[in-house]
Design a protein around this motif. Structure first.
Motif, PDB file in Angstrom:
ATOM      1  N   SER A  89      29.162  15.290  58.713  1.00  8.17           N
ATOM      2  CA  SER A  89      28.506  15.318  60.023  1.00  8.17           C
ATOM      3  C   SER A  89      27.943  16.703  60.310  1.00  8.17           C
ATOM      4  CB  SER A  89      29.501  14.915  61.120  1.00  8.17           C
ATOM      5  OG  SER A  89      28.884  14.942  62.389  1.00  8.17           O
ATOM      6  N   PHE A  90      26.654  16.729  60.642  1.00  7.28           N
ATOM      7  CA  PHE A  90      25.936  17.978  60.908  1.00  7.28           C
ATOM      8  C   PHE A  90      25.262  17.827  62.268  1.00  7.28           C
ATOM      9  CE2 PHE A  90      22.306  20.810  60.750  1.00  7.28           C
ATOM     10  CZ  PHE A  90      22.750  21.919  60.024  1.00  7.28           C
ATOM     11  N   GLY A  97      23.726   8.602  54.745  1.00 12.30           N
ATOM     12  CA  GLY A  97      23.462   7.175  54.816  1.00 12.30           C
ATOM     13  C   GLY A  97      22.573   6.753  55.963  1.00 12.30           C
ATOM     14  N   VAL A  98      22.394   7.619  56.964  1.00 12.57           N
ATOM     15  CA  VAL A  98      21.526   7.282  58.091  1.00 12.57           C
ATOM     16  C   VAL A  98      20.093   7.661  57.726  1.00 12.57           C
ATOM     17  CG1 VAL A  98      21.014   7.706  60.516  1.00 12.57           C
ATOM     18  CG2 VAL A  98      23.386   7.650  59.746  1.00 12.57           C
ATOM     19  N   ASN A 101      11.945   8.056  59.439  1.00 11.85           N
ATOM     20  CA  ASN A 101      12.566   6.870  58.871  1.00 11.85           C
ATOM     21  C   ASN A 101      12.169   6.733  57.400  1.00 11.85           C
ATOM     22  OD1 ASN A 101      12.345   3.707  58.247  1.00 11.85           O
ATOM     23  ND2 ASN A 101      13.948   4.026  59.768  1.00 11.85           N
ATOM     24  N   LYS A 102      13.156   6.732  56.531  1.00 12.11           N
ATOM     25  CA  LYS A 102      12.936   6.552  55.094  1.00 12.11           C
ATOM     26  C   LYS A 102      11.880   7.516  54.568  1.00 12.11           C
ATOM     27  CE  LYS A 102      14.359   1.710  55.196  1.00 12.11           C
ATOM     28  NZ  LYS A 102      13.983   0.292  54.926  1.00 12.11           N
TER      29      LYS A 102
END
Length: 218
Positions: free
Chosen positions: A71-72, A96-97, A138-139
């Motif tokens: 977590s950052f 993963g997000v 996103n992606k």
């Protein structure tokens, strides 16, 4: 148990995939609770220049904390852009997000420079705009989501717009729309305005700018 402080200077970061570049990176970071992977709050990354494609900002600072190995937390980002100031709210990054949303709050940006940065036309002039620009990542792709910038009420400006052939691109020359846009392009070569508003959004791979102005050709 123990603690460590690390200093980093004169770094550069280049991500070809999304044309992201950072120059002049500097950072100091403290881990006061080793072996726990958790930094002190209020750590800071500074950079001289950041560019995403043709959009360029300077003299930035990122306040952050490493909360754990997974977590950052970005506490705040602030930088100079188009002769004005830009800040963001906090955002947490996790493995993963792939979908992140960040809003840039803009204060007194030079309107002509904003138009140039977004590739709308070659522009010069005086007059500022403020507002917010939401950005979605996103992606590995960036998109703008219903951003707007508007001039300060009661404060107008002047704009000199050249290279505005983009206004008539794709419009048949023998139509009323072509004549209207040609007149608009001619008027904007030297234009005094009492107010201006710029909307910024993305649709697919395309960036759309909509500008509204109230004024008259000089």
């Amino acid at each position: 148990s123990g603690m460590v402080r690390a200093d980093f200077a004169n770094g550069n970061l280049l991500l070809d995939k999304n044309k992201l570049a950072l120059e002049g990176l500097r950072m100091s970071i403290d881990f006061p609770e080793l072996p726990k992977i958790r930094s002190a709050p209020g750590q800071q990354i500074q950079f001289n220049k950041i560019s995403i494609g043709d959009i360029v900002a300077e003299n930035g600072k990122i306040d952050f904390q490493i909360e754990s190995a997974r977590s950052f937390l970005i506490e705040k980002i602030h930088f100079n852009w188009c002769s004005g100031k830009v800040e963001t709210q906090s955002m947490r990054l996790s493995p993963g997000v792939e979908d992140y949303r960040l809003t840039f709050y803009c204060d007194r940006l030079n309107l002509a420079k904003v138009l140039e940065q977004f590739g709308a036309a070659e522009a010069k002039g005086r007059g500022t705009v403020s507002g917010r620009i939401p950005l979605q990542y996103n992606k590995a792709k960036f998109r703008f989501d219903d951003g707007f910038l508007f001039s300060t009420p009661g404060e107008g400006g002047k704009i000199y717009l050249s290279g505005a052939d983009i206004l008539t691109a794709g419009i048949p020359p023998d139509t009323p729309q072509f004549i209207q846009m040609e007149l608009a392009a001619e008027a904007l070569k030297d234009y005094d305005y009492s107010w201006a508003k710029l909307n910024i959004t993305s649709e697919g791979e395309e960036l759309y700018l909509q500008m509204q102005m109230d004024g008259k050709p000089a």
